[in-house]
Design a protein around this motif. Structure first.
Motif, short mmCIF file in Angstrom:
data_model
loop_
_atom_site.label_atom_id
_atom_site.label_comp_id
_atom_site.label_asym_id
_atom_site.label_seq_id
_atom_site.Cartn_x
_atom_site.Cartn_y
_atom_site.Cartn_z
N ALA A 28 -0.98 -7.22 -5.20
CA ALA A 28 -0.58 -5.63 -5.64
C ALA A 28 -1.92 -5.04 -6.37
O ALA A 28 -1.82 -3.89 -6.14
CB ALA A 28 0.61 -5.63 -6.46
N LEU A 29 -2.36 -5.79 -7.31
CA LEU A 29 -3.47 -5.31 -7.93
C LEU A 29 -4.64 -4.73 -7.02
O LEU A 29 -5.31 -3.60 -7.08
CB LEU A 29 -4.00 -5.91 -9.05
CG LEU A 29 -2.91 -6.32 -10.03
CD1 LEU A 29 -3.43 -7.38 -11.15
CD2 LEU A 29 -2.55 -4.91 -10.93
N ALA A 30 -4.91 -5.67 -6.13
CA ALA A 30 -6.07 -5.44 -4.96
C ALA A 30 -5.51 -4.11 -4.16
O ALA A 30 -6.54 -3.38 -3.76
CB ALA A 30 -6.25 -6.51 -3.95
N ILE A 31 -4.60 -3.81 -3.64
CA ILE A 31 -4.13 -3.01 -3.07
C ILE A 31 -4.20 -1.48 -3.72
O ILE A 31 -4.52 -0.58 -3.37
CB ILE A 31 -2.65 -3.20 -2.31
CG1 ILE A 31 -2.53 -4.40 -1.39
CG2 ILE A 31 -2.16 -1.98 -1.63
CD1 ILE A 31 -3.49 -4.22 -0.14
N THR A 32 -3.52 -1.43 -5.05
CA THR A 32 -3.60 -0.63 -5.93
C THR A 32 -5.12 -0.05 -5.92
O THR A 32 -5.35 1.21 -5.87
CB THR A 32 -3.04 -0.68 -7.07
OG1 THR A 32 -1.64 -1.20 -7.14
CG2 THR A 32 -3.10 0.31 -7.91
N ILE A 33 -6.12 -0.69 -6.16
CA ILE A 33 -7.39 -0.30 -6.37
C ILE A 33 -7.97 0.14 -4.95
O ILE A 33 -8.57 1.34 -5.11
CB ILE A 33 -8.33 -1.54 -6.42
CG1 ILE A 33 -7.89 -2.04 -8.06
CG2 ILE A 33 -9.80 -1.33 -6.51
CD1 ILE A 33 -8.84 -3.34 -8.36
N SER A 34 -7.62 -0.50 -3.76
CA SER A 34 -8.16 0.35 -2.60
C SER A 34 -7.48 1.32 -1.83
O SER A 34 -8.02 2.23 -1.54
CB SER A 34 -8.13 -1.00 -1.64
OG SER A 34 -6.87 -1.50 -1.27
N VAL A 35 -6.28 1.60 -2.15
CA VAL A 35 -5.62 2.52 -1.49
C VAL A 35 -5.67 3.90 -1.78
O VAL A 35 -5.98 4.90 -0.93
CB VAL A 35 -3.77 2.52 -1.82
CG1 VAL A 35 -3.41 3.01 -2.93
CG2 VAL A 35 -2.98 3.22 -0.70
N GLN A 36 -6.17 4.09 -3.03
CA GLN A 36 -6.79 5.43 -3.36
C GLN A 36 -8.17 5.66 -3.01
O GLN A 36 -8.53 6.79 -2.92
CB GLN A 36 -6.48 5.79 -4.94
CG GLN A 36 -5.10 5.72 -5.26
CD GLN A 36 -4.74 6.42 -6.60
OE1 GLN A 36 -5.15 7.55 -6.95
NE2 GLN A 36 -4.52 5.22 -7.73
N LEU A 37 -8.82 4.66 -2.91
CA LEU A 37 -10.48 4.88 -2.14
C LEU A 37 -10.26 5.16 -0.71
O LEU A 37 -11.09 5.95 -0.36
CB LEU A 37 -11.09 3.54 -2.58
CG LEU A 37 -11.42 3.32 -4.05
CD1 LEU A 37 -12.13 2.13 -4.21
CD2 LEU A 37 -12.38 4.34 -4.66
N VAL A 38 -9.54 4.17 0.05
CA VAL A 38 -9.90 4.44 1.49
C VAL A 38 -8.58 4.86 2.12
O VAL A 38 -8.57 4.87 3.35
CB VAL A 38 -10.49 2.96 1.97
CG1 VAL A 38 -11.60 2.70 1.35
CG2 VAL A 38 -9.53 1.86 1.63
N GLY A 39 -7.48 4.59 1.43
CA GLY A 39 -6.07 5.05 2.04
C GLY A 39 -5.34 3.97 2.91
O GLY A 39 -6.10 2.94 3.04
N ALA A 94 0.92 -1.26 0.09
CA ALA A 94 0.00 0.02 0.01
C ALA A 94 0.99 1.28 -0.20
O ALA A 94 0.57 2.14 -0.70
CB ALA A 94 -1.10 -0.14 1.10
N GLN A 95 1.87 1.32 0.69
CA GLN A 95 2.75 2.42 0.94
C GLN A 95 3.54 2.60 -0.54
O GLN A 95 3.69 3.52 -0.93
CB GLN A 95 3.76 2.11 2.00
CG GLN A 95 4.57 3.55 2.34
CD GLN A 95 3.63 4.70 2.99
OE1 GLN A 95 3.10 4.32 3.89
NE2 GLN A 95 3.65 5.74 2.20
N ILE A 96 3.84 1.57 -1.05
CA ILE A 96 4.57 1.52 -2.51
C ILE A 96 3.76 2.03 -3.50
O ILE A 96 3.99 2.90 -4.36
CB ILE A 96 5.01 0.22 -2.77
CG1 ILE A 96 6.35 -0.24 -2.04
CG2 ILE A 96 5.61 0.20 -4.30
CD1 ILE A 96 6.58 -1.74 -2.02
N ALA A 97 2.29 1.75 -3.56
CA ALA A 97 1.43 2.29 -4.18
C ALA A 97 1.13 3.81 -3.97
O ALA A 97 1.12 4.60 -4.93
CB ALA A 97 0.03 1.62 -4.20
N ALA A 98 1.17 4.14 -2.73
CA ALA A 98 0.95 5.49 -2.50
C ALA A 98 2.20 6.09 -3.16
O ALA A 98 2.01 7.46 -3.56
CB ALA A 98 0.98 5.81 -0.86
N LEU A 99 3.36 5.68 -2.97
CA LEU A 99 4.50 6.60 -3.53
C LEU A 99 4.36 6.40 -5.00
O LEU A 99 4.85 7.66 -5.64
CB LEU A 99 5.88 5.47 -3.18
CG LEU A 99 6.96 5.96 -3.67
CD1 LEU A 99 7.72 7.33 -3.04
CD2 LEU A 99 8.14 5.09 -3.46
#
Length: 264
Positions: free
Chosen positions: A166-177, A45-50
């Motif tokens: 990774a794909l699941a996290i990418t979808i969710s991190v921008q929706l909910v943090g 999640a932190q990598i996706a945020a990066l």
């Protein structure tokens, strides 16, 4: 439009976003507990945020461009973790922790001279779930259904596990943090680990859905951050759920229960 209608128009898409996240995160969270790599969700999640931050620095402000950058970053992180697991499997959890702290501090460094950097970083960590709109949910919903089919229809291992994760996290991190990503993956699965395998999945979904609903309602009532309240509601529901299960279901090998997952 009265006040109740306005509040419903805010809560409904936010709640739907939570359900979309839970659909894949609960079974994935069980797999994470089984593999003993609890902090992989925080790291990815932190990598996706990066990736989102890098997209902003490159002036790629379109939603699809930011999603693409987040996805590419998460997939690269997944390949890196696949490689480290093969090379040094005995210290994989430590390597995941190092990757998380590098991504987190990298985000701080990239935003150090941005006048709105602190606010941007807070949004990525705590999320802005109350501001989610219906039009933002179509693509995540379709992708979530595809990922859920992969999770439920075949056992995930090796690079396949990391890529789907990774794909699941990418979808969710921008929706909910980032915080809610971690809470959605781990807390419901922890709360139901003492129950028989056939009951864990529905109970975990019940904990997750009720936690999101309660957190969203209370955030409007008390004007408090919704993401933080949802995390607390998930925990407050998971604790008594686990206590009841531990009392009713005596398992002869508790070590396997702690590391257990939902049996398919």
């Amino acid at each position: 439009m009265n006040g109740d209608a306005i509040e419903l128009s805010i809560i409904a898409p936010a709640f739907l976003a939570g359900v979309i996240v839970l659909l894949t995160h609960i079974p994935l969270g069980a797999l994470v507990l089984k593999r003993g790599i609890v902090f992989i969700d925080l790291a990815i999640a932190q990598i996706a945020a990066l990736g989102v931050i890098l997209a902003g620095i490159a002036d790629l402000e379109h939603a699809w461009a930011m999603q693409l950058c987040a996805g590419l970053a998460a997939v690269l992180g997944a390949f890196l973790l696949t490689w480290t697991e093969k090379r040094w499997p005995d210290v994989q959890e430590a390597q995941i922790g190092v990757l998380f702290v590098l991504a987190a501090t990298g985000s701080l460094l990239l935003l150090a001279h941005n006048p709105h950097g602190g606010e941007h970083l807070r949004d990525l960590l705590a999320g802005q779930i109350l501001w989610v709109r219906y039009d933002q949910l179509l693509i995540p919903a379709i992708a979530t259904v595809v990922i859920a089919l992969l999770v439920f229809r075949r056992p995930l291992a090796g690079v396949g596990f990391y890529l789907v994760f990774a794909l699941a996290i990418t979808i969710s991190v921008q929706l909910v943090g980032v915080y809610l990503v971690f809470a959605s993956l781990i807390i419901p699965s922890l709360g139901v680990r003492s129950y028989p395998a056939r009951r864990r999945l529905p109970l975990a979904y019940a904990v997750g859905i009720c936690g999101y609903a309660m957190g969203l309602v209370l955030s409007l009532v008390f004007d408090l951050p919704s993401g933080a309240l949802i995390v607390w509601m998930l925990a407050l529901l998971a604790i008594p759920t686990h206590a009841v299960g531990a009392r009713r279901h005596r398992v002869p090998k508790p070590a396997k229960v702690v590391a257990g997952a939902f049996d398919h």
